[in-house]
Scaffold this motif. Sequence first.
Motif, short mmCIF file in Angstrom:
data_model
loop_
_atom_site.label_atom_id
_atom_site.label_comp_id
_atom_site.label_asym_id
_atom_site.label_seq_id
_atom_site.Cartn_x
_atom_site.Cartn_y
_atom_site.Cartn_z
N ARG A 68 48.51 29.27 63.19
CA ARG A 68 48.57 30.73 63.29
C ARG A 68 47.20 31.42 63.19
N GLY A 69 46.14 30.62 63.02
CA GLY A 69 44.81 31.21 62.87
C GLY A 69 44.58 31.65 61.43
N GLN A 70 43.31 31.92 61.10
CA GLN A 70 42.99 32.43 59.76
C GLN A 70 43.63 33.80 59.60
N PRO A 71 44.26 34.09 58.46
CA PRO A 71 44.83 35.43 58.28
C PRO A 71 43.73 36.49 58.26
N GLN A 72 44.00 37.61 58.89
CA GLN A 72 43.03 38.71 58.95
C GLN A 72 43.42 39.77 57.92
N GLY A 73 42.41 40.37 57.26
CA GLY A 73 42.68 41.43 56.28
C GLY A 73 42.96 40.84 54.92
N ARG A 74 43.15 41.73 53.92
CA ARG A 74 43.32 41.27 52.54
C ARG A 74 44.66 41.69 51.98
N GLY A 75 45.14 40.95 50.99
CA GLY A 75 46.34 41.32 50.23
C GLY A 75 47.52 41.60 51.15
N ARG A 105 47.31 39.70 57.90
CA ARG A 105 48.16 39.41 59.07
C ARG A 105 47.69 38.15 59.78
N PHE A 106 48.63 37.42 60.35
CA PHE A 106 48.27 36.32 61.24
C PHE A 106 48.21 36.87 62.66
#
Length: 370
Positions: free
Chosen positions: A242-249, A253-254
């Motif tokens: 799914r790729g590295q998740p973007q954003g925090r907490g 998002r994937f």
Amino acid sequence: MTLILGIESSCDETAAAVVENGRLVRSSLIASQHDLHARYGGVVPELASRAHIERITPIIAEAMKSAGVEFADLAAIAVGNRPGLIGSLLVGVSAAKALAWSLGKPLIGVDHVQAHLYAPLLVDVTKLSRADAKRIEVPDIASLFPALGLVVSGGHTSLYWLESPLRMKLLGRTIDDAVGEAYDKAAVILEAGYPGGPRLDKLAQSPGADPTRFVLPRSLLGAGSLDFSYSGLKTALLYAVRGQPQGRGSQSRFLRSAKDLSDVDRRDLAAAFQHAAIDTLISKLHRAVDSFGAADRPASLLIGGGVSANSLLRQRVVEFSAQTGLKVMIPPMAYCLDNAAMIAGLGQVSLEAGQISDLHLPAIATSQIA
Ligand code: KG4
Ligand code: ZN
């Protein structure tokens, strides 16, 4: 001749078996609940307990009938009373108590994890005539001990030193996910279907699957550690899909989903996961063998639990045996997954050791050896 009825209901299989002299499996029946839980992607405990209640009496009757045995012929009733889902365990334990009490036979509580390590010692005679079964030479097991034991299941990934089938010491265990659990979660990540372990194993064996295209980690922990860790591998697979998740907490998002994978990607990722998961097990087995001096090396390796059905593990332990000189005992496919034959078999060992339970036998969520 000693005949023991075994009962198993710790998770999502309702099973009953009759075993002769602790080794010869006269019957072994398993009612799987996979269809019932498939739509939820995992076992729903309440549904599992209810299904056990419906199935337990017919499956015991069927096991007795197909073994050609009457209740009066039994020496004891053995039941897996730990570890597992309490509601599920209670069904088997209650049935075993009712039978033991009404027949006036001994009741024997068996630890399911310990029983997985007994599964490779069983001899299947379910398809033989009685006359042919009588002619079978049952290999002596004394020469297999002391043994190294590896339990690889949905709840356990543990290494043991076994003095005998009942006397064992924990050498190492998973510090997070069990290997079977990692397989089940990896199958969800890859949308490979349910039950996860066998589906992922099959996907990894697809023609042309390349285990080297994606590199996934083999977590060996500190030098000499005999513990296991599978959560890093699971997360690495998640990010590869799914790729590295973007954003925090909560904003994280994937960017991709498993739907974006081609069939070739999916198959190669499954193969990469399978090789990383099994390489880790084999590395730990070598570590364990190397940790013993020449004088106190184990005589064999006993393997049990659902993941012992895995195609790559079964291949790799043959090489392990050739490299180390250890005799490797891995169960026939029918006794890798949860079954009652292993419960009846170990029940006989307990009976001979005078380890008999009473009608207060509790259902317990944890194993006594882990
Ligand atoms: O021993 P078991 O039937 O139940 C427990 O005591 O946990 O093990 C079930 C586990 C599940 O996690 C399942 O996905 C895994 O064994 N499993 C496999 C395979 N068949 C079952 N994992 C990898 N490859 C397989 N072929
Ligand atoms: Zn099991």
